[in-house]
Enzyme design. Sequence first.
Site, PDB file in Angstrom:
ATOM      1  N   THR A 132       1.676  21.600  -2.180  1.00  0.00           N
ATOM      2  CA  THR A 132       1.106  22.126  -3.416  1.00  0.00           C
ATOM      3  C   THR A 132       2.115  22.102  -4.559  1.00  0.00           C
ATOM      4  O   THR A 132       3.328  22.158  -4.324  1.00  0.00           O
ATOM      5  CB  THR A 132       0.638  23.581  -3.169  1.00  0.00           C
ATOM      6  OG1 THR A 132       0.332  24.189  -4.414  1.00  0.00           O
ATOM      7  CG2 THR A 132       1.729  24.419  -2.508  1.00  0.00           C
ATOM      8  N   ASP A 133       1.579  22.089  -5.788  1.00  0.00           N
ATOM      9  CA  ASP A 133       2.465  22.190  -6.951  1.00  0.00           C
ATOM     10  C   ASP A 133       3.054  23.602  -7.092  1.00  0.00           C
ATOM     11  O   ASP A 133       4.004  23.813  -7.844  1.00  0.00           O
ATOM     12  CB  ASP A 133       1.728  21.790  -8.246  1.00  0.00           C
ATOM     13  CG  ASP A 133       0.495  22.634  -8.564  1.00  0.00           C
ATOM     14  OD1 ASP A 133       0.170  23.556  -7.785  1.00  0.00           O
ATOM     15  OD2 ASP A 133      -0.149  22.360  -9.599  1.00  0.00           O
ATOM     16  N   GLU A 134       2.470  24.571  -6.348  1.00  0.00           N
ATOM     17  CA  GLU A 134       2.915  25.963  -6.516  1.00  0.00           C
ATOM     18  C   GLU A 134       4.345  26.179  -6.034  1.00  0.00           C
ATOM     19  O   GLU A 134       4.967  27.179  -6.383  1.00  0.00           O
ATOM     20  CB  GLU A 134       1.940  26.917  -5.815  1.00  0.00           C
ATOM     21  CG  GLU A 134       0.522  26.718  -6.328  1.00  0.00           C
ATOM     22  CD  GLU A 134      -0.475  27.807  -5.943  1.00  0.00           C
ATOM     23  OE1 GLU A 134      -0.054  28.924  -5.643  1.00  0.00           O
ATOM     24  OE2 GLU A 134      -1.676  27.497  -5.968  1.00  0.00           O
ATOM     25  N   TYR A 158       2.408  32.698  -0.263  1.00  0.00           N
ATOM     26  CA  TYR A 158       1.788  31.396   0.022  1.00  0.00           C
ATOM     27  C   TYR A 158       2.723  30.258  -0.379  1.00  0.00           C
ATOM     28  O   TYR A 158       3.060  29.386   0.434  1.00  0.00           O
ATOM     29  CB  TYR A 158       0.445  31.264  -0.719  1.00  0.00           C
ATOM     30  CG  TYR A 158      -0.053  29.829  -0.789  1.00  0.00           C
ATOM     31  CD1 TYR A 158      -0.408  29.141   0.361  1.00  0.00           C
ATOM     32  CD2 TYR A 158      -0.138  29.148  -2.020  1.00  0.00           C
ATOM     33  CE1 TYR A 158      -0.844  27.815   0.298  1.00  0.00           C
ATOM     34  CE2 TYR A 158      -0.575  27.832  -2.083  1.00  0.00           C
ATOM     35  CZ  TYR A 158      -0.927  27.172  -0.919  1.00  0.00           C
ATOM     36  OH  TYR A 158      -1.336  25.864  -0.976  1.00  0.00           O
ATOM     37  N   LYS A 162       4.723  27.427   1.891  1.00  0.00           N
ATOM     38  CA  LYS A 162       4.544  25.974   1.729  1.00  0.00           C
ATOM     39  C   LYS A 162       5.886  25.311   1.409  1.00  0.00           C
ATOM     40  O   LYS A 162       6.190  24.215   1.907  1.00  0.00           O
ATOM     41  CB  LYS A 162       3.529  25.666   0.627  1.00  0.00           C
ATOM     42  CG  LYS A 162       2.091  26.040   0.947  1.00  0.00           C
ATOM     43  CD  LYS A 162       1.488  25.279   2.120  1.00  0.00           C
ATOM     44  CE  LYS A 162       1.220  23.814   1.804  1.00  0.00           C
ATOM     45  NZ  LYS A 162       0.500  23.160   2.939  1.00  0.00           N
TER      46      LYS A 162
HETATM   47  P1  NAD Z   1      -8.517  25.574   3.417  1.00  0.00           P
HETATM   48  O1  NAD Z   1      -8.014  26.977   3.513  1.00  0.00           O
HETATM   49  O2  NAD Z   1      -9.868  25.314   2.857  1.00  0.00           O
HETATM   50  O3  NAD Z   1      -8.513  24.909   4.864  1.00  0.00           O
HETATM   51  C1  NAD Z   1      -7.458  25.038   5.764  1.00  0.00           C
HETATM   52  C2  NAD Z   1      -7.922  24.517   7.119  1.00  0.00           C
HETATM   53  O4  NAD Z   1      -6.818  24.630   8.040  1.00  0.00           O
HETATM   54  C3  NAD Z   1      -9.079  25.317   7.721  1.00  0.00           C
HETATM   55  O5  NAD Z   1     -10.034  24.428   8.263  1.00  0.00           O
HETATM   56  C4  NAD Z   1      -8.427  26.139   8.812  1.00  0.00           C
HETATM   57  O6  NAD Z   1      -9.293  26.438   9.894  1.00  0.00           O
HETATM   58  C5  NAD Z   1      -7.282  25.228   9.230  1.00  0.00           C
HETATM   59  N1  NAD Z   1      -6.168  25.962   9.840  1.00  0.00           N
HETATM   60  C6  NAD Z   1      -5.576  27.094   9.390  1.00  0.00           C
HETATM   61  N2  NAD Z   1      -4.580  27.461  10.210  1.00  0.00           N
HETATM   62  C7  NAD Z   1      -4.522  26.523  11.187  1.00  0.00           C
HETATM   63  C8  NAD Z   1      -3.696  26.333  12.316  1.00  0.00           C
HETATM   64  N3  NAD Z   1      -2.719  27.200  12.617  1.00  0.00           N
HETATM   65  N4  NAD Z   1      -3.897  25.251  13.095  1.00  0.00           N
HETATM   66  C9  NAD Z   1      -4.908  24.372  12.817  1.00  0.00           C
HETATM   67  N5  NAD Z   1      -5.722  24.513  11.773  1.00  0.00           N
HETATM   68  C10 NAD Z   1      -5.537  25.572  10.966  1.00  0.00           C
HETATM   69  O7  NAD Z   1      -7.407  24.791   2.629  1.00  0.00           O
HETATM   70  P2  NAD Z   1      -7.541  23.546   1.634  1.00  0.00           P
HETATM   71  O8  NAD Z   1      -7.843  24.054   0.291  1.00  0.00           O
HETATM   72  O9  NAD Z   1      -8.422  22.532   2.252  1.00  0.00           O
HETATM   73  O10 NAD Z   1      -6.033  23.032   1.625  1.00  0.00           O
HETATM   74  C11 NAD Z   1      -5.585  22.017   2.523  1.00  0.00           C
HETATM   75  C12 NAD Z   1      -4.116  21.795   2.303  1.00  0.00           C
HETATM   76  O11 NAD Z   1      -3.896  21.425   0.938  1.00  0.00           O
HETATM   77  C13 NAD Z   1      -3.254  23.035   2.541  1.00  0.00           C
HETATM   78  O12 NAD Z   1      -2.065  22.634   3.169  1.00  0.00           O
HETATM   79  C14 NAD Z   1      -2.985  23.565   1.148  1.00  0.00           C
HETATM   80  O13 NAD Z   1      -1.746  24.255   1.102  1.00  0.00           O
HETATM   81  C15 NAD Z   1      -2.947  22.292   0.349  1.00  0.00           C
HETATM   82  N6  NAD Z   1      -3.311  22.438  -1.059  1.00  0.00           N
HETATM   83  C16 NAD Z   1      -4.533  22.934  -1.429  1.00  0.00           C
HETATM   84  C17 NAD Z   1      -4.859  23.022  -2.776  1.00  0.00           C
HETATM   85  C18 NAD Z   1      -6.204  23.513  -3.237  1.00  0.00           C
HETATM   86  O14 NAD Z   1      -6.440  23.549  -4.456  1.00  0.00           O
HETATM   87  N7  NAD Z   1      -7.137  23.854  -2.355  1.00  0.00           N
HETATM   88  C19 NAD Z   1      -3.937  22.645  -3.746  1.00  0.00           C
HETATM   89  C20 NAD Z   1      -2.695  22.172  -3.342  1.00  0.00           C
HETATM   90  C21 NAD Z   1      -2.407  22.047  -1.995  1.00  0.00           C
HETATM   91  P1  TYD Z   2      -7.201  30.232  -7.120  1.00  0.00           P
HETATM   92  O1  TYD Z   2      -8.465  29.457  -7.097  1.00  0.00           O
HETATM   93  O2  TYD Z   2      -7.042  31.371  -6.171  1.00  0.00           O
HETATM   94  O3  TYD Z   2      -6.012  29.184  -6.976  1.00  0.00           O
HETATM   95  P2  TYD Z   2      -4.402  29.384  -7.185  1.00  0.00           P
HETATM   96  O4  TYD Z   2      -4.091  30.835  -7.225  1.00  0.00           O
HETATM   97  O5  TYD Z   2      -3.870  28.744  -5.950  1.00  0.00           O
HETATM   98  O6  TYD Z   2      -4.072  28.672  -8.449  1.00  0.00           O
HETATM   99  O7  TYD Z   2      -7.004  30.799  -8.593  1.00  0.00           O
HETATM  100  C1  TYD Z   2      -6.957  29.950  -9.703  1.00  0.00           C
HETATM  101  C2  TYD Z   2      -6.652  30.782 -10.913  1.00  0.00           C
HETATM  102  O8  TYD Z   2      -7.762  31.659 -11.154  1.00  0.00           O
HETATM  103  C3  TYD Z   2      -5.453  31.691 -10.730  1.00  0.00           C
HETATM  104  O9  TYD Z   2      -4.735  31.759 -11.968  1.00  0.00           O
HETATM  105  C4  TYD Z   2      -6.052  33.032 -10.396  1.00  0.00           C
HETATM  106  C5  TYD Z   2      -7.365  33.030 -11.150  1.00  0.00           C
HETATM  107  N1  TYD Z   2      -8.461  33.813 -10.518  1.00  0.00           N
HETATM  108  C6  TYD Z   2      -9.175  34.749 -11.280  1.00  0.00           C
HETATM  109  O10 TYD Z   2      -8.908  34.944 -12.478  1.00  0.00           O
HETATM  110  N2  TYD Z   2     -10.174  35.437 -10.678  1.00  0.00           N
HETATM  111  C7  TYD Z   2     -10.494  35.265  -9.360  1.00  0.00           C
HETATM  112  O11 TYD Z   2     -11.403  35.968  -8.843  1.00  0.00           O
HETATM  113  C8  TYD Z   2      -9.766  34.288  -8.609  1.00  0.00           C
HETATM  114  C9  TYD Z   2     -10.087  34.045  -7.156  1.00  0.00           C
HETATM  115  C10 TYD Z   2      -8.761  33.572  -9.236  1.00  0.00           C
END
Ligand code: NAD
Ligand code: TYD
Length: 355
Positions: A132-134, A158, A162
């Site tokens: 992630t960019d975070e 989180y 990561k």
């Molecule tokens: P998500 O939470 O929707 O899905 C995570 C999946 O991993 C789920 O299916 C869960 O059951 C599985 N999981 C959790 N713990 C596990 C374990 N110990 N062993 C096997 N499986 C396990 O997450 P996402 O949004 O699909 O994100 C996927 C990846 O991308 C993550 O690594 C996250 O850090 C990264 N990422 C997500 C975003 C975003 O905007 N969603 C942005 C940047 C990076």
């Molecule tokens: P989120 O979707 O949780 O992603 P991330 O925290 O990983 O960026 O949140 C996106 C942005 O939206 C973040 O600045 C937090 C804000 N947010 C709200 O303002 N209200 C909400 O209920 C949630 C879930 C997020």
Amino acid sequence: MILVTGGAGFIGSNFVLDWLRVNDEPVLNLDKLTYAGNLENLAELQGDPRYAFVQGDIGDKALIDTLLQKHRPRAVINFAAESHVDRSIHGPGEFIQTNIVGTFNLLESVRGHFTSLNEAEKATFRFLHVSTDEVYGSLKADDPAFKETNRYEPNSPYSASKAASDHLVRAYHHTYGLPVLTTNCSNNYGPYHFPEKLIPLMIVNALAGKPLPIYGDGQQIRDWLYVTDHCSAIRCVLQAGQVGETYNVGGWNEKPNLAIVHAVCDLLDELRPRASGGTYREQITYVTDRPGHDRRYAIDASKIERELGWKPAETFETGIRKTVQWYLDHQDWVANVQSGAYREWLDKNYAGRAR
Ligand code: NAD
Ligand code: TYD
């Protein structure tokens, strides 16, 4: 074949579906099926001989060793993680366990597997870690966007977990020669997004007539990447990325949260006007801010564009329209993910937040 971990989650399931749409190489999906994992996302693959699912934990070394020996994948793509910042604030333990210890165990298994390969197999094997960019921390309003060379300054449990996993992946390359690739992407959005994150939560709450909770002043900025653009970036990095390198992936869509919520409301006003009249914007409520809330993320995706020729296909306007329409068309999916555990989470995170 390829082994995908976390393939029942939001991005993982989009990736598996997309992968099998654009090529025939089989996928083995290993997922623990936490609250975020949902096999319904992959229902269309039932009976597809190119797809297999195993329920399990990336931290279960014995299981992963067995799977690697049996299936001999040519690549492992690690999506599995705990992914929600607010949950990491309420309970960081699972984040340490899966994101750090789990990734470590997975790397150990993959290292063992790698040493068992012949030279030709070694030359093409890849471990791709999705991050992630975070990990780069928070930007000021006029700072340049994150480059791959930015220092890591994670601010939430989180992002810290990561960051730790990214460091382990890097170390396994430098120490053991594991052919790793890391991608650091911005906020994804699109189909199958669990409604705890901003965009799907706002769509689902709006349609249910519930408040749309904006943390703090709503002026925090994120870059938004349509999920299938992320999937194409991962395919691109897997195919042509230079081993040991990291690639930032973003949509060139920096927007304040309030603008995102306004866009969702305006689309819903157009596509599913409120029965009571008025606009969904009337449901917006300001609530107590997230502790340690990062102010701004922005991705400079010029390296992946320049070196690998990847570009996002969607603008924010096209992507958000597709997303809102998907949720309108998949109300059964939305109803099915709103379990008791989901409602408990909403109580835990939002009950004490009213201002
Ligand atoms: P998500 O939470 O929707 O899905 C995570 C999946 O991993 C789920 O299916 C869960 O059951 C599985 N999981 C959790 N713990 C596990 C374990 N110990 N062993 C096997 N499986 C396990 O997450 P996402 O949004 O699909 O994100 C996927 C990846 O991308 C993550 O690594 C996250 O850090 C990264 N990422 C997500 C975003 C975003 O905007 N969603 C942005 C940047 C990076
Ligand atoms: P989120 O979707 O949780 O992603 P991330 O925290 O990983 O960026 O949140 C996106 C942005 O939206 C973040 O600045 C937090 C804000 N947010 C709200 O303002 N209200 C909400 O209920 C949630 C879930 C997020």
